[in-house]
Design an enzyme around this catalytic site. Structure first.
Site, PDB file in Angstrom:
ATOM      1  N   ASP A  91       0.935  -1.506  -0.103  1.00 10.54           N
ATOM      2  CA  ASP A  91       0.108  -0.241  -0.371  1.00 10.54           C
ATOM      3  C   ASP A  91       0.792   1.191   0.277  1.00 10.54           C
ATOM      4  O   ASP A  91       1.916   1.299   0.719  1.00 10.54           O
ATOM      5  CB  ASP A  91      -0.685   0.310   1.346  1.00 10.54           C
ATOM      6  CG  ASP A  91      -0.583   0.348   2.447  1.00 10.54           C
ATOM      7  OD1 ASP A  91       0.797  -0.645   2.589  1.00 10.54           O
ATOM      8  OD2 ASP A  91      -0.736   0.522   3.485  1.00 10.54           O
ATOM      9  N   GLU A 100       0.700  -0.875   6.026  1.00  9.43           N
ATOM     10  CA  GLU A 100       1.086  -0.557   6.191  1.00  9.43           C
ATOM     11  C   GLU A 100       0.901   0.905   6.941  1.00  9.43           C
ATOM     12  O   GLU A 100       1.510   1.536   8.067  1.00  9.43           O
ATOM     13  CB  GLU A 100       2.735  -1.140   6.248  1.00  9.43           C
ATOM     14  CG  GLU A 100       3.979  -1.100   6.708  1.00  9.43           C
ATOM     15  CD  GLU A 100       4.181   0.696   6.580  1.00  9.43           C
ATOM     16  OE1 GLU A 100       5.287   0.682   7.620  1.00  9.43           O
ATOM     17  OE2 GLU A 100       3.957   1.212   5.542  1.00  9.43           O
TER      18      GLU A 100
END
Length: 420
Positions: free
Chosen positions: A111, A172
């Protein structure tokens, strides 16, 4: 400093494998451009699925086993101050030779911080060595470093003595809240950890890291007409402002502890006493024991303001990344990586940082790790993010040599210190 490269039992094969990384430099650059154009913001499941497919295709030649781990749903506070369910994506787990005596865990994330409607979507060359683009450094570039380091490692006979595992998380950038249990579980099975957040542009790596927590404070009062019934109302914005002042005053209540009230919202119109307001805030802390102190102080603040007539005060979130202190095993691993850098003509220095990442999670689970082994770059989390493209081959060689040194037993002192 002893040369780890020259002490490899398969020196010629290792040297040749490292040299072949240079031939893949342009492919690495082409790949990061392709991947950067795929928006994989934390809240974009379609983009994360697209990145998952690209990564599985790219890593397929390594012959690893694949496990796609569905993450549990999470919770968040929306703009109305309501707790809502958040769908999380899947962690990609790739692993090979899990029965080997030496095991390394390599982690990263798919991400980025850029939503699918963010204007920053396209990579652009700033000069011959500087590529600006979403995720080029943090950390699609880092995943490409993992891939090419393992390609080189697998070309050598030393690879047979190491079991490697890769975890790539989709959350994350929002704190690894759903993937944290997986990181902790897999960290306990490994001997060393390597994480691929970007290094600084000059190549400096992160050492000790602060811990971090994200919270939302929600205040509910009572709406009223600001002219006719002002005193009947309970102003949630004013009440929240007092709470924010008390939260901010906790800064430096412990050495280097900081509290950052960052996003606030409340009210509907100037002539209405607002009945709801919220604030998102972050805390950074240096020592693990500071977490209990901070949480106790915040809970005291909540109780004090919730006790006032006509108000409801609720706290959401928590400390999700413990501080990363440097154990003896971690210091030995850092020294070994510095020695690998010397062999390759790469100057490796470490600096403590207030930032945090998956390296915090791994360290909390007892795994010595270095967590900025990705590309050199800067300005991450902004539209000015860039990667120094010459660092692709450079950093892939560094990680490949770390793996080779580990495979040949030259990092066994790290493992012994970990279990001491």
């Amino acid at each position: 400093m002893t040369s780890l490269l020259k002490n490899l039992p398969s020196y010629d094969e290792a040297r040749a494998a490292l040299d072949r990384i240079d031939a893949r430099q342009q492919d690495m650059v082409d790949t990061v451009i392709k991947w950067s154009r795929v928006n994989s913001g934390s809240g974009n499941p379609e983009g994360l699925d697209a990145m998952e497919a690209l990564i599985l295709e790219a890593f397929a030649p390594l012959g690893a086993e694949v496990e796609l781990i569905d993450l549990k749903d999470g919770e968040a506070v929306n703009a109305k101050g309501e707790v809502v369910t958040v769908k999380n994506g899947r962690t990609i787990r790739l692993f090979k030779r899990p029965q080997a005596n030496r095991k390394v865990l390599m982690t990263g994330h798919t991400d980025t911080v850029f939503a699918k409607d963010h204007p920053f979507q396209e990579p652009v060359w700033l000069d011959d060595n500087t590529l600006n683009g979403p995720g080029v450094a943090d950390m699609k570039g880092g995943i490409i470093v993992i891939l090419n380091a393992l390609k080189a490692f697998e070309e050598t006979p030393l690879a047979e003595s190491v079991g490697w595992e890769i975890l790539l998380s989709p959350d994350e950038e929002t704190g690894s809240l759903a993937s944290a249990p997986i990181l902790a579980e897999r960290a306990k099975t490994a001997d060393i950890g390597l994480t691929y957040e970007p290094a600084l542009a000059d190549g400096t790596l992160a050492g000790a890291r602060k811990g971090s927590g994200n919270f939302t404070m929600v205040v509910r009062g009572k709406a009223a007409h600001a002219g006719r019934e002002f005193h009947v109302g309970r102003n949630a914005v004013v009440h929240l402002s007092k709470i924010i002042a008390d939260l901010s005053a906790l800064t430096d209540g412990r050495p280097e502890l900081t509290v950052n009230p960052a996003v606030i919202s409340g009210g509907v119109a100037p002539n209405v006493v607002p009945d709801m307001a919220w604030c998102r805030f972050n805390v950074r802390l240096k020592e693990p024991e500071d977490a209990k102190w901070f949480e106790a102080e915040v809970n005291t603040i909540v109780a004090r303001y919730a006790a006032e007539d006509g108000y409801d005060v609720s706290l959401h979130g928590g400390i999700n990344r413990p501080p990363k202190a440097l154990s003896d095993a971690n210091l030995k691993l850092m020294d070994a990586i510095k020695a690998c850098g010397v062999d390759l003509g790469i100057k490796i220095d470490y600096v403590p940082t207030g930032g945090c990442c998956e390296g915090n999670n791994l360290a909390a689970a007892g795994l010595p790790n270095v967590d900025t082994l990705g590309v050199r770059g800067a300005n991450i989390h902004s539209a000015d993010e860039f990667v120094c493209v010459d660092s692709f081959a450079e950093r892939a060689k560094l990680s490949a040599l770390i793996l080779l040194a580990f495979a040949s037993g030259q990092l066994d002192d790290v493992v012994k210190a970990k279990t001491a």
